[in-house]
Structures are given as structure tokens and as C-alpha cells.
Design an enzyme around this catalytic site. Structure first.
Site, PDB file in Angstrom:
ATOM      1  N   THR A  28      -4.611   6.137   9.273  1.00  0.00           N
ATOM      2  CA  THR A  28      -5.333   6.398   8.026  1.00  0.00           C
ATOM      3  C   THR A  28      -5.467   5.156   7.163  1.00  0.00           C
ATOM      4  OG1 THR A  28      -3.325   7.060   6.836  1.00  0.00           O
ATOM      5  CG2 THR A  28      -4.532   8.787   8.038  1.00  0.00           C
ATOM      6  N   THR A  29      -5.103   4.003   7.715  1.00  0.00           N
ATOM      7  CA  THR A  29      -5.297   2.713   7.046  1.00  0.00           C
ATOM      8  C   THR A  29      -5.975   1.770   8.040  1.00  0.00           C
ATOM      9  OG1 THR A  29      -3.096   1.969   7.738  1.00  0.00           O
ATOM     10  CG2 THR A  29      -3.277   2.976   5.551  1.00  0.00           C
TER      11      THR A  29
ATOM     12  N   HIS B 124       6.623   6.537   6.200  1.00  0.00           N
ATOM     13  CA  HIS B 124       6.125   6.088   4.899  1.00  0.00           C
ATOM     14  C   HIS B 124       5.531   7.273   4.151  1.00  0.00           C
ATOM     15  CE1 HIS B 124       2.583   5.762   7.577  1.00  0.00           C
ATOM     16  NE2 HIS B 124       1.929   6.200   6.511  1.00  0.00           N
TER      17      HIS B 124
ATOM     18  N   HIS C  86       0.822  -1.213   0.000  1.00  0.00           N
ATOM     19  CA  HIS C  86       0.000   0.000   0.000  1.00  0.00           C
ATOM     20  C   HIS C  86       0.857   1.264   0.000  1.00  0.00           C
ATOM     21  CE1 HIS C  86      -3.534  -2.460   0.717  1.00  0.00           C
ATOM     22  NE2 HIS C  86      -2.895  -3.040   1.715  1.00  0.00           N
TER      23      HIS C  86
END
Length: 451
Positions: free
Chosen positions: A372-373, A240, A213
Site C-alpha cells: 500500500t506504499t 507497522h 511514513h
């Protein structure tokens, strides 16, 4: 049927290869019998030798041209699974890096039937073995359809359906990312300077990973952040990136409804908690968010020109630059991690400070939110810095081009009743810069009157 292509690690003997966990690499291909399949020349030639090896240990020379590519045919080699395992025959040495391709090789059923008919061997396969905690990895194009994904990607759980994932918290009222309306923020004098421990350590980045992702840089555990109004000391786990496409922006947070090309998240965990404990606390994690854009861009919404309002600097000035050498070295790794869960050691000497450059770390926004995932745990103290990191456009485009991932950002979430805090105008802000520009001419004027 199944075909195994067995390779041995270069420079090893069979005995020494059997003693190393990666001494062998085996490529496994399923064979699918098709009645209507055209007879492949390669498979026709191969099976023509079967009548000549009916006896045990019998061997014949292959005096006709047969290539491995001819046997594989048009199978999609980008879709495969990877795990660490063993040889499937005694001594069953646990020395194999297994690669199983998702798409089977179609072979005419008549040719497949020749194997048991000509050899008299039937049921020559080992039963399945327990996984025993091992992880099976997939290439990017083999991710199962039930996994989550971003908007516009193919899966059962796009962002609008993340809340239906098992144990997901994605439907809560403290979700991230959000739009930061600078006119509605509240100044907080307690939001002071951070203490960044070992952010200058050029050996802190251990490895870089394709998570399926995003691109993630893993930290060795020696880097910490505290102060800045944070309620605890936090250990940096990883950082990330989120991005759009070559032609569109992809930051997760928005600033006055404007999206930036990229966003970097430095993910930290409370030093006194383990992961499961941290995910259960509203301040268990701290994430430092940095907008990323090209230097000196005039693109509308990219915030390259400085402005200010009642809450201090809101739009990043063009003066901030990052270390392009560091970003060049970092993006050079992207071509090495093009498959899901692939990971390589990070051998270059780059610190987090090098990646951030001279971006102003005294001016920022603060709010309580979530990952946020999925599972979107509402366990994050968010810090979003007002000034953006400046990175050359050609380096930013490497992220979508090298990984094949586009638009990897979660859509904006509702703010609900949350308050977004802001630091007061600090040294280096555009307001003070403007004040200085007025002050210096006045000083010259006074000096002229006196002397």
C-alpha cells in the site's frame, strides 16, 4: 561559510573518541551573507576578537557574553540531515555523527568578510568526499519535496500521482487497500487455521523505527506464519501501523465502506525468496491486516457490536481485548523516534501475541493485492481479520500526537475482477454465539420436561 559545533562523547578522551564511530558529534550550520541583514550582537561581539588573533596559535580570553544560541539565532533546528562521517581535518578520524541543519544562519556580509580579512586565511575547506554507499537521513520536516506522501501532505507525489514514480506499479489492477463488501465475499473451506511460529517470543521485536511514513517494529527473523490457506511458509519481517488523526479514522482497508481508527500490518516474506525475488512474485509477500479500535465504543462505523451475514462474522464483537500493558510499553517508544529514520532498540519483553491479544485469528478475508506504499508491488497475499484489536483511545492518539503524522493511509483502490474469499463461520463467531444463546434455554426446557 560554515560553522561547526564539535562535541565529544561523554566520558571519553580525544584519543579514545577518535577510535569510536560515534566518538564525536558535530553540528554543522551554513552561514548566508546578507547585505541587508541587521548586525547580530553575538556575531558582532565574536568578530571583534578577530584582530587580536592574527598570529598562528594566538589565543585571547573571551571576556564578553556570547552564547551559542545567540550565534544560531532563529534557525529552525527541526530541519536537519544526519550521516556518519569523519573529522574534516587530519587525522580525519571516521568518528563523527554529523548533523547538518537545512536552514542557514543569516549574518551581515560585513561581519563574514572580517574572517578572511583579519586572519588572511582564504579557501579553508576540504573538498567534498564520496558518499561510498552511506545513507543520509533527514528529519521529518526536511523530507525532499520530490518524495511521496499521503493525501493532504506536501510533496510532488501524493497518492493520485504515485503511479508516476520511477518503477512504480501503483496504477495496476490488483492494488491495495480495498473496501471489503461482506455481502459479495465467497466462502472458501480451504481457509483454515494458521500456524504462528514464535508469535509468543517476547524478544522477537528488535527495534522500533520512524520510517518517515509510519511507525515500524522490526522482527529478528525467528517468527513465521503458515497455513491459513497461504501457499508457502512466510517469515515475519516487521509490523507497522496506519492511522488518521486525533479526530478522524485512518485504517487502510474498509469493511462495508466503514473505516476503523487504525490498522496494523504484519509484513511477511516467502521463506524461500529474497526481497527482490519476492517482489516479482504474486505471492512473494503475505500481509496480515488487523483493524484497531477502542473497546466498547458506540461510534457509527467502528463495528463494536457483533453482526453476521452469509459469510460469517463481519463486524468485530466487543469481547476482544488486547494486552494494554503491551500497548502502553510499545507507545512509550514513540517519543524516542520523532525524527525520520530514527530507530531505537526495543528492550521491553513484548511478543506479537501480546500486541494482538485474544483477537479471533480463525475468521478472516483473503484476496490478492499489493503493497500500500510505493512501489505498490502487486506481490501480496492479503489476510484481513474480521475481528478488531481493542486498544484504549488514549494509546491510539499517541501515534499522531507523538509522530506529528496524520492521515497516513492510502485511499481505497478499485477491486476490479478480484474475488474476496472468506472463512466459514468458525468457533467464536457472532453467529455461533447467537446460536448458543438459543440453545441453552432450549436445553434447560428439555431438562425440565425430563426431570
Amino acid at each position: 561559510m560554515e560553522m561547526h559545533i564539535v562535541s565529544m562523547k561523554d566520558g571519553l578522551s580525544p584519543d579514545s573518541a577518535a577510535k569510536q564511530e560515534d566518538g564525536y558529534a558535530v553540528l554543522g550550520f551554513f552561514l548566508n551573507a546578507k547585505n541587508d541583514q541587521d548586525t547580530s550582537e553575538a556575531w558582532t561581539t565574536l568578530t571583534s576578537f578577530l584582530p587580536n588573533i592574527k598570529e598562528v596559535d594566538q589565543m585571547v580570553n573571551v571576556d564578553q557574553n556570547i552564547s551559542i544560541n545567540g550565534l544560531i539565532g532563529d534557525v529552525d533546528l527541526s530541519k536537519y540531515y544526519r550521516y556518519m562521517g569523519s573529522l574534516t581535518t587530519p587525522q580525519c578520524s571516521e568518528a563523527v555523527v554529523w548533523t547538518l541543519f537545512h536552514e542557514p544562519i543569516p549574518v551581515n556580509s560585513t561581519l563574514i568578510q572580517m574572517f578572511p580579512l583579519m586572519t588572511s586565511f582564504v579557501d579553508i575547506y576540504r573538498p567534498t568526499q564520496d558518499l561510498n554507499g552511506r545513507q543520509v537521513y533527514t528529519s521529518a520536516s526536511s523530507v525532499p519535496s520530490h518524495s511521496w506522501c499521503y493525501e493532504g501532505h506536501l510533496c510532488d507525489y501524493a497518492p493520485s500521482n504515485w503511479s508516476f514514480l520511477p518503477e512504480a506499479k501503483c496504477g495496476g489492477e490488483q492494488q491495495s487497500p480495498i473496501n471489503i463488501d461482506t455481502q459479495s465475499t465467497t466462502e472458501d473451506e480451504s481457509l483454515g487455521a494458521f500456524t504462528f511460529l514464535n508469535f509468543d517470543d517476547k524478544h522477537a521485536i528488535e527495534s522500533i523505527t520512524n520510517t518517515g511514513h509510519s511507525v515500524q517494529c522490526n522482527i529478528n527473523g525467528s517468527v513465521e506464519v503458515s497455513g491459513g490457506g497461504l501457499p508457502h511458509v512466510y517469515t515475519v519481517l516487521q509490523f507497522h501501523f496506519h492511522w488518521g488523526s486525533v479526530a478522524s479514522d485512518g485504517s487502510e482497508h474498509l469493511l462495508d465502506s466503514k473505516r476503523f481508527p487504525m490498522e496494523m500490518h504484519i509484513v511477511c516474506i516467502r521463506k524461500d525468496l529474497n526481497r527482490s525475488e519476492a517482489l516479482a512474485q504474486s505471492d512473494g509477500l503475505a500481509v496480515l491486516g488487523f483493524f484497531i479500535e477502542a473497546p466498547q465504543t458506540s461510534k457509527s462505523g467502528s463495528h463494536s457490536s457483533s453482526t453476521s451475514d452469509s459469510s460469517g462474522t463481519t463486524n468485530p464483537p466487543t469481547s476482544s481485548t488486547s494486552d494494554m500493558e503491551a500497548w502502553t510499553k510499545l507507545t512509550n517508544y514513540l517519543d524516542q523516534i520523532q525524527t525520520v529514520n530514527s530507530q531505537v532498540p526495543f528492550s521491553d519483553e513484548i511478543s506479537i501475541d501480546d500486541v494482538l491479544g485474544n483477537v479471533d485469528r480463525h475468521s478472516y478475508f483473503r484476496y490478492n493485492g499489493s503493497l500500500t506504499t510505493p512501489q505498490c508491488n502487486e506481490a501480496v497475499v492479503w489476510t484481513v481479520f474480521k475481528e478488531s484489536i481493542k486498544v484504549n483511545q488514549n494509546l491510539m492518539t499517541k501515534f499522531p500526537e507523538s509522530t506529528g503524522y496524520e492521515n497516513i493511509y492510502r485511499p481505497q483502490q478499485e477491486q476490479y475482477s478480484r474475488t474476496i474469499l472468506s472463512t466459514k463461520v468458525s468457533a467464536g463467531s457472532s453467529l455461533q454465539v447467537k446460536s448458543a444463546r438459543l440453545f441453552y434455554p432450549l436445553l434447560v426446557f428439555v431438562w425440565a420436561l425430563l426431570y
